[in-house]
Every structure is written in C-alpha cells, then in structure tokens.
Design a protein around this motif. Structure first.
Motif, PDB file in Angstrom:
ATOM      1  N   SER A 204       8.521   0.830  -4.274  1.00 44.44           N
ATOM      2  CA  SER A 204       7.910   1.474  -3.251  1.00 44.44           C
ATOM      3  C   SER A 204       6.537   0.816  -3.086  1.00 44.44           C
ATOM      4  CB  SER A 204       7.648   2.760  -3.336  1.00 44.44           C
ATOM      5  OG  SER A 204       6.948   3.041  -4.450  1.00 44.44           O
ATOM      6  N   PHE A 205       5.857   1.118  -2.031  1.00 49.89           N
ATOM      7  CA  PHE A 205       4.696   0.405  -1.506  1.00 49.89           C
ATOM      8  C   PHE A 205       3.434   1.311  -1.376  1.00 49.89           C
ATOM      9  CE2 PHE A 205       7.960  -2.253  -0.565  1.00 49.89           C
ATOM     10  CZ  PHE A 205       7.855  -3.397  -1.027  1.00 49.89           C
ATOM     11  N   GLY A 206       2.439   1.031  -1.894  1.00 50.55           N
ATOM     12  CA  GLY A 206       1.049   2.025  -1.665  1.00 50.55           C
ATOM     13  C   GLY A 206       0.066   1.304  -2.170  1.00 50.55           C
ATOM     14  N   PHE A 207      -0.952   2.175  -2.989  1.00 49.80           N
ATOM     15  CA  PHE A 207      -2.211   1.775  -3.429  1.00 49.80           C
ATOM     16  C   PHE A 207      -2.436   2.486  -4.774  1.00 49.80           C
ATOM     17  CE2 PHE A 207      -2.994   4.379   0.482  1.00 49.80           C
ATOM     18  CZ  PHE A 207      -3.262   5.445  -0.083  1.00 49.80           C
ATOM     19  N   THR A 208      -3.049   1.682  -5.473  1.00 41.66           N
ATOM     20  CA  THR A 208      -3.745   2.271  -6.758  1.00 41.66           C
ATOM     21  C   THR A 208      -5.099   2.358  -6.486  1.00 41.66           C
ATOM     22  OG1 THR A 208      -1.829   1.200  -7.910  1.00 41.66           O
ATOM     23  CG2 THR A 208      -3.761   1.708  -9.118  1.00 41.66           C
ATOM     24  N   GLY A 241      -8.930  -3.593  -2.112  1.00 43.98           N
ATOM     25  CA  GLY A 241      -8.592  -5.024  -2.143  1.00 43.98           C
ATOM     26  C   GLY A 241      -7.201  -5.134  -1.553  1.00 43.98           C
ATOM     27  N   ILE A 242      -6.949  -6.251  -0.981  1.00 40.28           N
ATOM     28  CA  ILE A 242      -5.848  -6.732  -0.291  1.00 40.28           C
ATOM     29  C   ILE A 242      -5.525  -8.130  -0.736  1.00 40.28           C
ATOM     30  CG2 ILE A 242      -5.990  -5.019   1.585  1.00 40.28           C
ATOM     31  CD1 ILE A 242      -6.632  -7.287   3.477  1.00 40.28           C
ATOM     32  N   ALA A 243      -4.332  -8.690  -0.495  1.00 40.43           N
ATOM     33  CA  ALA A 243      -3.873  -9.880  -0.702  1.00 40.43           C
ATOM     34  C   ALA A 243      -3.645 -10.643   0.622  1.00 40.43           C
ATOM     35  CB  ALA A 243      -2.862  -9.985  -1.732  1.00 40.43           C
ATOM     36  N   ASP A 244      -3.618 -11.943   0.723  1.00 42.32           N
ATOM     37  CA  ASP A 244      -3.226 -12.799   1.437  1.00 42.32           C
ATOM     38  C   ASP A 244      -1.686 -12.658   1.698  1.00 42.32           C
ATOM     39  OD1 ASP A 244      -2.531 -14.997   3.116  1.00 42.32           O
ATOM     40  OD2 ASP A 244      -3.910 -16.482   2.250  1.00 42.32           O
ATOM     41  N   PRO A 245      -1.328 -12.532   3.009  1.00 42.82           N
ATOM     42  CA  PRO A 245       0.214 -12.210   3.090  1.00 42.82           C
ATOM     43  C   PRO A 245       0.915 -13.496   2.937  1.00 42.82           C
ATOM     44  CG  PRO A 245      -0.972 -12.056   5.220  1.00 42.82           C
ATOM     45  CD  PRO A 245      -1.966 -12.325   4.391  1.00 42.82           C
ATOM     46  N   ASN A 251       2.390  -7.659  -0.273  1.00 44.24           N
ATOM     47  CA  ASN A 251       1.260  -7.287   0.773  1.00 44.24           C
ATOM     48  C   ASN A 251       2.024  -7.673   2.249  1.00 44.24           C
ATOM     49  OD1 ASN A 251      -1.693  -6.660  -0.167  1.00 44.24           O
ATOM     50  ND2 ASN A 251      -0.257  -7.338  -1.709  1.00 44.24           N
ATOM     51  N   THR A 252       2.922  -8.685   2.288  1.00 47.49           N
ATOM     52  CA  THR A 252       3.400  -8.918   3.606  1.00 47.49           C
ATOM     53  C   THR A 252       4.307  -7.401   4.010  1.00 47.49           C
ATOM     54  OG1 THR A 252       3.600 -11.132   3.422  1.00 47.49           O
ATOM     55  CG2 THR A 252       5.212 -10.214   4.689  1.00 47.49           C
ATOM     56  N   ARG A 253       5.055  -7.134   3.089  1.00 40.90           N
ATOM     57  CA  ARG A 253       5.623  -5.658   3.234  1.00 40.90           C
ATOM     58  C   ARG A 253       4.830  -4.718   3.764  1.00 40.90           C
ATOM     59  NH1 ARG A 253      10.420  -5.895   5.404  1.00 40.90           N
ATOM     60  NH2 ARG A 253      11.910  -6.174   3.667  1.00 40.90           N
ATOM     61  N   ILE A 254       3.816  -4.404   2.948  1.00 37.58           N
ATOM     62  CA  ILE A 254       2.824  -3.260   3.247  1.00 37.58           C
ATOM     63  C   ILE A 254       2.232  -3.572   4.739  1.00 37.58           C
ATOM     64  CG2 ILE A 254       0.458  -2.550   2.800  1.00 37.58           C
ATOM     65  CD1 ILE A 254       1.225  -2.938  -0.181  1.00 37.58           C
ATOM     66  N   TYR A 255       2.023  -4.814   5.133  1.00 35.13           N
ATOM     67  CA  TYR A 255       1.334  -4.953   6.439  1.00 35.13           C
ATOM     68  C   TYR A 255       2.547  -4.734   7.334  1.00 35.13           C
ATOM     69  CZ  TYR A 255      -2.048  -7.294   3.905  1.00 35.13           C
ATOM     70  OH  TYR A 255      -2.894  -7.724   2.718  1.00 35.13           O
ATOM     71  N   ILE A 296     -12.975  -3.019  -8.139  1.00 35.72           N
ATOM     72  CA  ILE A 296     -12.953  -2.388  -6.634  1.00 35.72           C
ATOM     73  C   ILE A 296     -12.255  -0.832  -7.015  1.00 35.72           C
ATOM     74  CG2 ILE A 296     -12.764  -4.468  -5.453  1.00 35.72           C
ATOM     75  CD1 ILE A 296      -9.608  -3.912  -5.594  1.00 35.72           C
ATOM     76  N   ALA A 297     -12.500  -0.085  -6.378  1.00 36.24           N
ATOM     77  CA  ALA A 297     -12.141   1.439  -6.333  1.00 36.24           C
ATOM     78  C   ALA A 297     -10.653   1.805  -6.171  1.00 36.24           C
ATOM     79  CB  ALA A 297     -12.809   2.040  -5.590  1.00 36.24           C
ATOM     80  N   ALA A 298      -9.916   0.687  -5.079  1.00 37.90           N
ATOM     81  CA  ALA A 298      -8.459   0.883  -4.854  1.00 37.90           C
ATOM     82  C   ALA A 298      -7.951  -0.407  -4.293  1.00 37.90           C
ATOM     83  CB  ALA A 298      -8.361   2.094  -4.028  1.00 37.90           C
ATOM     84  N   GLY A 299      -6.759  -0.436  -4.315  1.00 37.82           N
ATOM     85  CA  GLY A 299      -6.178  -1.814  -3.596  1.00 37.82           C
ATOM     86  C   GLY A 299      -4.608  -1.620  -3.371  1.00 37.82           C
ATOM     87  N   ASN A 300      -4.068  -2.565  -2.551  1.00 38.77           N
ATOM     88  CA  ASN A 300      -2.674  -2.629  -2.187  1.00 38.77           C
ATOM     89  C   ASN A 300      -1.868  -2.875  -3.618  1.00 38.77           C
ATOM     90  OD1 ASN A 300      -3.244  -2.204   0.457  1.00 38.77           O
ATOM     91  ND2 ASN A 300      -2.703  -4.044   1.206  1.00 38.77           N
TER      92      ASN A 300
END
Length: 515
Positions: A204-208, A241-245, A251-255, A296-300
């Motif tokens: 699954s996809f979300g954030f921590t 925080g996010i990552a370069d797709p 991260n591509t899937r999240i976008y 960081i406080a959270a990220g994908n």
C-alpha cells in the motif's frame, strides 16, 4: 488510517527499491549485487543443460504453445514444463534488497523444486529501473522479481517479458492467488489472456510520520494528502520528504494515485503544494531514513518502509490516507532473455507458494499474495501479518485505472521532475513568501488564495513540434508519452521548456508578493 506495527524487532529492511542511501548509477555503469558485479554490457552467464526430457506425452515446450490464462467460464490448456538436465544457474534481475536475496537463495536451493530442476546456483543482479532493459537485451537474466507494477508494465509494454505458460503457476490464479485485490490487478494479461506477470507480494502507499518531529515543529498530524498540501505544513526548512519519480517507482505510484484521486488538474495543484512543502530526495529509502532520524517530520513511503520505520523508531507511524490510496501487487515475471525458461518458471512457482514464507521473516515484514502461507508453521507465528493481509483486502481506496496511468507515465515523471524537482528551490521560496505574507497580515485571505492559485496553475509552454503555446493536460501528456521515451532530443527540449516555464512562473509570483 494508521497502520499497526507488524513484526518483531528491527533489522534490515526489505524493498523493491534500494534499501541504502546510495547514488543510482546509469545503465552504462557497473552494478553490484550481494553476490557479484556485472555491467549491462557484459554477458556473464553460459548456457547449461538446455536439453529437456518429456515426462508425459502431453508435455510441450513453452515456446511452442500458445496458452490462454484461466477464466471462470473457459476451458484452458496449459503447458507443463519439464526439468532440465545438468546443473542450472538462474540469474534474477531484482529491486529487492540483500535480505530478501539471501533468504531466497537459502530457502530455494534447499527446496525439492530446485533439486527437481537441477538448479544449483542463483545469482541476483540488483539494478536500477533504467538498467533493466540493457540487462535483458544482453541476455543476462532469467527472472524479474520486485520493483512494482510500473516497472513491470513498462517491460511488458516494450516486449521484454515472456508469457508464463507453466500449468502449476497458472493453476494458482483465482484459487490461491486472487486476480484482483481491493480493485487492483494482481496479474497482467494481454488481450489473448496470456499471463506476463503475477504479484508476489502486496503493497500500500501512504506516508510515515515522526511524532516527536511533528511536536518539535508544531505540525498537525497529516491524515490525507491535502493536509500536507496546506499552509499548515509550510516550514523552513521543509519538514516533508518526497522522492524524484524518475528515481523511485513507489513515489511514481503515489503521484499517479493523487492525480487519479483528485483529477488531473486538481491533482497537479496538490502535488505542487506538497512539493513546495518538501525536501526532495534521490530515492524513497532516503525519505524513510530521514523520517526515522527525525530530520523531517513525515514523508512518502510504501507500506513496508513505514513498518520498518515503526520497528526502528517507536515515534514513527505509517498512515494510509483513507480513501486516497490503493493496494498494489509487486510482480515476478519470466524475462524474454531467459536461457532456462523451464527452470525460471519453476522458481516463479516456488516464490508464489513455498517461497511466500520469505515475507514472514521479521526482517522483511511484507504482505504475501498467497494467504495459504499463513497455514504453515511459519505463518502461524505471524498473526499480525495475517491481520494486515485481510485488512488490505478490505482497504477503502480509489478506483485506480492502471491502463490510464500507463498512458502518461513517462510524460508525468519528466514533467514532475522538471517543474517540481529541478525548480524546487524557486517553488519553495515563492510559496513561503505567500504564506509568510498571509500570516503577517501583509495580504488578506482573498489575495492569499489568488496567489496560491497562480502558483499552482498549469504552466504554459511552447510545444517543440508545433511552436504553439500549450498546457500540460492529460490528453497532451498521453500524446507525447511514447515520444518522451523514444526520442531523446524531443525529451530534452520539452523538459527544458517545462523547467524554464516553471521557474519563470514561480519567480513572477514571488515578485508579486514582494512587490
């Protein structure tokens, strides 16, 4: 919804992306796995024991038989593979980390299936997504395993996967392995029903989030993607925080999820504000590490990255945005470059059955795709994963259209990189200026909304082919998608157009705020 911690103590994480902070090399560079080093330009495997013997009069070679994947209302003829003679070495192209590689090697080589098919050695090639095609072209690998449906659908579309024809594998579909879970495909079939990949695990996809870091920065706990795309999450330095797709399939899937959950236009506005509130990382594991460390406080994060973070730091919690996520299958496939297709399919069958116990290891903590593994002694020890599996079956997510996502994937990745990654400094500066002006009373609510709308509006740019000024609509993205992949000159030209247009827009908004 917040996910409970699954598994025991911390350990090496499992992933279909790189588990360590490292700079991804290009396809022309050397790639190191836990066993050996190989370059895509090298051919390191030799053909061993290619002879097959028939065990029954109905046995045929997979390359000679056209099969139809099982359907509820049709009668299906499958191919039965025959063990090869002589010692066989399988080469597995993977995005999985060394923990999964080591467990697979240890368990599989002891299995009856390995002995039956005379498989005496497994080698893993851990390669970035961009390198897979080169390895396959050079005939280096037999099986592709792990990396997410985006990668495998790309390989399927470009003709680098071979159809799975083994009867034992195909008989699992619809019985042991559901063909869809939470509305998402666990199998990729062509129009003739031939099967090209099968999910081996679920994601699954979300954030921590890191609760201590949230408290330190006075940030509200995010529950949905819109929460992050808000004034409340505007901080300097950014705390998301996010990552370069172009460097991360998850991260591509999240976008893609966000674009479909909110619609193309509104989705890009939300992505723009998430990026404005974010630090950009080269890989998804680097985002996870930053959250664990409290940088960081959270990220994908993909789910098992979140579970790993929870094990390593009790302050961390993995959250699935309710109604704004999906369940994905992480595939395994037979590569068209395989020199040992029978043995390769035997390995695939093992991964989908007995090999599912790999996911139960407390250093892996992934959801198996075949729930019968929970009936084994190992499965009985992981009631937490069993609960998580059945929770995933009933996850309330979006109606995600995988075919639709594939039609724009290359254009989407490059547009995101050009307008939100490469120009992130300018974007963040303009957004912070708007937020600070609003907080200080320099601008009123109406002006704040107008400037935010200008900041997130679709950029206008010159089409390299027509010279006309256009915007990046979904239709336009679909039209240029294949050209982005196949024409490097076109890609470089349009990416530069996007980058320049985005930078000009952000600077214009910044000047308006400061003016």
């Amino acid at each position: 919804m917040a996910a409970g911690c699954i598994g025991g103590g911390g350990g090496s994480t499992s992933s279909s992306e790189s588990p360590t902070k490292s700079t991804t090399s290009s396809a022309s560079q050397t790639t190191t796995s836990n066993e050996y080093t190989v370059s895509p330009s090298e051919t390191t495997t030799s053909t061993q024991g290619e002879t097959t013997t028939s065990q029954t009069q109905t046995t045929t070679s997979p390359t000679q038989t056209t099969t139809t994947a099982p359907q509820t209302t049709t009668t299906v003829t499958h191919t039965t593979t025959t063990p090869q003679q002589g010692n066989v070495e399988l080469i597995i192209l993977t995005r999985h980390d060394t923990t999964i590689q080591s467990l697979a090697k240890e368990y599989f080589l002891k299995s009856d299936i390995a002995k039956e098919y005379h498989i005496t050695k497994i080698r893993f090639i851990k390669a970035t997504e961009s390198q897979w095609v080169e390895f396959i072209k050079r005939g280096v690998a037999d099986v592709g395993w792990g990396g997410g449906p985006t990668l495998f659908d790309t390989l399927y579309t470009e003709g680098y996967l071979a159809p799975i024809t083994d009867e034992k594998i195909l008989s699992l579909l619809g019985t042991n392995i559901s063909e869809t879970i939470a509305g998402m495909p666990m199998v990729r079939k062509d129009n003739d029903g031939k099967v090209y990949w099968i999910a081996a695990a679920l994601s699954s996809f979300g954030f921590t989030e890191n609760k201590k870091a949230l408290q330190k920065w006075g940030l509200p706990e995010p529950k949905k993607w819109e929460d992050i795309a808000s004034e409340a999450w505007a901080r300097d330095p950014p705390q998301y925080g996010i990552a370069d797709p172009t460097r991360s399939t998850s991260n591509t899937r999240i976008y893609q999820i966000i674009l479909q959950a909110f619609g193309w236009d509104q989705g890009w506005r939300i992505l723009t504000l998430i990026a404005a509130n974010s630090r950009i990382y080269d890989a998804s594991d680097a985002v996870r590490e930053a959250v664990i460390a409290g940088d960081i406080a959270a990220g994908n994060t993909i789910d098992f990255y979140g579970y790993t973070a929870m094990q390593l730091n009790p302050d961390c919690v993995y959250i699935i945005p309710e109604g704004e996520s999906i369940i994905n299958g992480d595939p395994i496939a037979l590569l068209k470059s395989s020199k040992h297709p029978e043995a390769a399919q035997a390995f695939i069958y093992w991964v989908l059955t007995e090999g599912q116990k790999i996911w139960l290891n407390k250093e892996v903590n992934r959801l198996p795709v075949n729930p019968s593994i929970f009936n084994t002694p190992e499965g009985q020890q992981r009631q937490d994963l069993r609960t998580a599996y059945y929770l995933a079956l009933h996850t309330r997510g979006i109606q995600f259209d995988d075919e639709r996502a594939l039609k724009t994937i290359y254009a989407m990745q490059q547009y995101f990189k050009a307008t939100l990654v490469d120009t992130n400094e300018e974007l963040h500066r303009a957004w912070m200026a708007i937020v600070n002006a609003h907080k200080s009373g320099k601008i009123d609510d109406q002006t704040f909304e107008r400037l935010k709308d200008e900041l997130t509006a679709p950029i206008q740019f010159k089409d390299p082919e027509t010279g006309e000024t256009v915007t990046f609509t979904e239709e336009y993205a679909e039209k240029i998608n294949d050209k982005i992949l196949k024409d490097p000159n076109f890609k470089d030209t349009i990416v530069q157009e996007w980058r320049d247009a985005a930078k000009a827009k952000y600077q214009k908004v910044l000047q308006e705020v400061n003016g």
